[in-house]
Design an enzyme around this catalytic site. Structure first.
Site: not given
Length: 289
Positions: A201, A232-234
């Site tokens: 990602l 998200l995903d950070e």
């Protein structure tokens, strides 16, 4: 005689005398330092410290220790926490239909490698109820239909929060829980929820990332464990690792290798949390080894 042990974590504006004042305070209160680590961040001008110590003076109570340190901490603008080193944090695991991380964490827990209390396993599917039963851990099936409305999602997430709060959970681990948490849920779990994902990602979003990676001929695959945030995903990264791969490996092999890396990375991140080794530094983390 077994003395009470504590882990002190703190951050504050970097200034002269922090280590001297902390060690002097502990010595003056009958404490013996077992290990200590510190870091000064030039960019943020903040100082971070973790101290594991034993309280050897029986005349000093827990309340006195905390009250006296609070006075010193205030004078140095410290953001600090004092943890019972022998306390096993209460944890909830969340999972969907891919169980390698769940199985790995359960094994580490059962083997005594991960000193936690697992209060529940929560899933939007029923695949792992028998696995939960084999470890005598309550399993909660909270389904969420594909394309569910925002209201249905709020209801489901409230049930999750009810389980978390009723068990006084200190850590939530998304062990391949394949649902995006709402901003409200992320806020409710700030600083106490860890997620794992493949390091492709954002280059390889969507389904079958390892198959996408195989198509692109990648030479490294890996995984990232991070705190959950509304981005998200950070969220702030806690742990990462990679494994070399080559052209002779098919997508199934890449998937298997990637899942092994995910297990190890997530377990390391959880262990660091349990041992109070993670301090937030804005959008980053300081992780003392």
């Amino acid at each position: 005689m077994m003395h009470p042990e504590y882990i002190l974590t703190l951050s504050c504006p970097d200034q002269r005398g922090i280590v001297h004042n902390v060690s002097g305070f502990l010595a003056g209160h009958g404490c013996n330092i077992i290990d200590s680590a510190q870091f000064g961040d030039a960019q943020s001008a903040l100082f971070f410290m973790r101290v594991h110590f034993a309280l050897e003076d029986a005349a000093i109570s827990d309340a006195v220790l905390r009250a006296d340190f609070a006075s010193m901490g205030e004078s140095m603008q410290m953001d600090w926490q004092l943890h019972d080193a022998r306390h096993k944090p209460r944890m909830v695991l969340m999972v969907s239909k891919i169980g390698h991380c769940l199985n790995d964490l359960l094994f580490r827990f059962k083997s005594g490698l991960l000193p936690v209390e697992i209060k529940a396993i929560i899933s939007n599917h029923t695949d792992f109820y028998q696995l939960a039963a084999s470890y005598n851990i309550p399993f909660h099936h909270l389904p969420l239909a594909v394309g569910a409305s925002a209201e249905a999602k709020r209801v489901q997430e409230q049930k999750v929060l009810d389980i978390i709060e009723s068990n006084q959970v200190e850590l939530v681990v998304l062990a391949r829980y394949m649902q995006i948490l709402s901003p409200e849920m992320c806020t409710a779990l700030t600083g106490r929820a860890i997620n794992i994902h493949h390091s492709f990602l954002p280059s390889f979003k969507g389904a079958k990332p390892y198959y996408q990676a195989h198509e692109r001929g990648v030479k490294l695959i890996g995984a990232t464990a991070h705190f959950v945030t509304g981005d998200l995903d950070e969220g702030p990264i806690i742990e990462q690792d990679v494994e070399r791969v080559d052209h002779a490996m098919g997508p199934e092999t890449l998937t298997a290798i990637g899942r092994d890396v995910e297990c190890v990375v997530l377990a390391r991140a959880v262990k660091c949390f349990v041992e109070h080794r993670i301090l937030l530094n804005a959008h980053k983390t300081v992780v003392f080894k």
